[in-house]
Design an enzyme around this catalytic site. Structure first.
Site, PDB file in Angstrom:
ATOM      1  N   CYS A  54      -5.787  -3.184   2.173  1.00 10.01           N
ATOM      2  CA  CYS A  54      -5.328  -4.465   2.730  1.00 10.01           C
ATOM      3  C   CYS A  54      -4.083  -4.296   3.602  1.00 10.01           C
ATOM      4  CB  CYS A  54      -5.050  -5.481   1.619  1.00 10.01           C
ATOM      5  SG  CYS A  54      -6.528  -5.985   0.702  1.00 10.01           S
ATOM      6  N   ARG A  55      -2.919  -4.157   2.977  1.00 11.12           N
ATOM      7  CA  ARG A  55      -1.658  -4.253   3.725  1.00 11.12           C
ATOM      8  C   ARG A  55      -1.393  -3.070   4.654  1.00 11.12           C
ATOM      9  NH1 ARG A  55       1.828  -5.044  -1.495  1.00 11.12           N
ATOM     10  NH2 ARG A  55       0.168  -3.637  -2.171  1.00 11.12           N
ATOM     11  N   SER A  56      -1.517  -1.840   4.144  1.00  7.48           N
ATOM     12  CA  SER A  56      -1.185  -0.713   5.028  1.00  7.48           C
ATOM     13  C   SER A  56      -2.219  -0.479   6.132  1.00  7.48           C
ATOM     14  CB  SER A  56      -0.871   0.574   4.245  1.00  7.48           C
ATOM     15  OG  SER A  56      -1.961   1.020   3.486  1.00  7.48           O
ATOM     16  N   ASN A  95      -4.515   0.849  -0.144  1.00  4.81           N
ATOM     17  CA  ASN A  95      -4.864   1.270   1.225  1.00  4.81           C
ATOM     18  C   ASN A  95      -6.146   0.593   1.731  1.00  4.81           C
ATOM     19  OD1 ASN A  95      -5.608   4.342   3.072  1.00  4.81           O
ATOM     20  ND2 ASN A  95      -4.367   2.617   3.709  1.00  4.81           N
ATOM     21  N   CYS A 138       0.685   1.351   1.092  1.00  7.65           N
ATOM     22  CA  CYS A 138       0.637   0.256   0.110  1.00  7.65           C
ATOM     23  C   CYS A 138       0.003   0.805  -1.164  1.00  7.65           C
ATOM     24  CB  CYS A 138      -0.102  -0.962   0.665  1.00  7.65           C
ATOM     25  SG  CYS A 138      -1.849  -0.695   1.060  1.00  7.65           S
ATOM     26  N   ASP A 169       0.827  -8.675  -1.979  1.00  6.55           N
ATOM     27  CA  ASP A 169      -0.541  -8.167  -2.077  1.00  6.55           C
ATOM     28  C   ASP A 169      -1.508  -9.355  -1.980  1.00  6.55           C
ATOM     29  OD1 ASP A 169      -2.939  -7.039  -2.729  1.00  6.55           O
ATOM     30  OD2 ASP A 169      -2.174  -5.945  -4.473  1.00  6.55           O
TER      31      ASP A 169
END
Ligand code: 4NP
Length: 157
Positions: free
Chosen positions: A12-14, A10, A7, A126
């Site tokens: 939150c999402r990934s 690095n 993401c 995001d």
């Protein structure tokens, strides 16, 4: 099989995708067959653990997020078999790195939500500047996509 989730920051999402995928591997006794990591296209948060709100949303589903933020490097295009991006900006950035790496790049680069079946969204939003619901939705999207991804990679498990 080496899988890298990517993401922007690095945090939150990934890291959430990494944790969700690791959790599925544990459930199916497949952890020894995969190397799983995550990285950001940006370097602002290098060394940091996942955002507290992202960790809380994952923990509510029994999922741990072991990630420490790092920035993706050209070597990752060589070292990983599969790179899964969260949104179209990440996808373009990773494809740009692959062009830069040239013949050294061997990773298959895909959008993670190309594996989603319960949702029609094409990007993992995001959640950083939003409320708790955004973090829950990230996990909803990733649980669906990662489950289908693993079914495809390990059909017999
Ligand atoms: P992520 O979210 O890409 O899901 O880790 C973000 C977190 C922080 C920032 C950007 C995206 N930031 O610019 O600080």
């Amino acid at each position: 099989m080496k899988v890298l989730f990517v993401c922007l920051g690095n945090i939150c999402r990934s890291p959430a995708a990494e944790g969700v995928f690791l959790h599925l591997l544990e459930e199916r006794n497949l952890a020894d067959q995969f190397v799983v990591d995550s990285a950001g296209t940006g370097g602002w948060h290098v060394g940091n653990p996942a955002d507290r709100r992202m960790q809380a949303a994952a923990n509510r589903r029994g999922i741990q997020l072991p990630s420490r933020a790092r920035q993706i490097s050209l070597d990752d295009l060589h070292d990983f078999d599969l790179i899964l991006t969260m949104d179209s900006d990440n996808l373009a950035a990773v494809k740009g790195l692959a062009r830069e790496a040239g013949s050294r790049s061997k990773a298959n680069i895909q959008s993670i939500l190309s594996y989603a079946t319960r949702f029609s969204e094409t990007e993992v939003p995001d959640p950083y500047y939003g409320g708790d619901a955004g973090f829950e939705h990230v996990i909803d999207l990733l649980e669906d996509a990662c489950c289908n991804l693993l079914n495809e990679l390990s059909p017999s498990a």
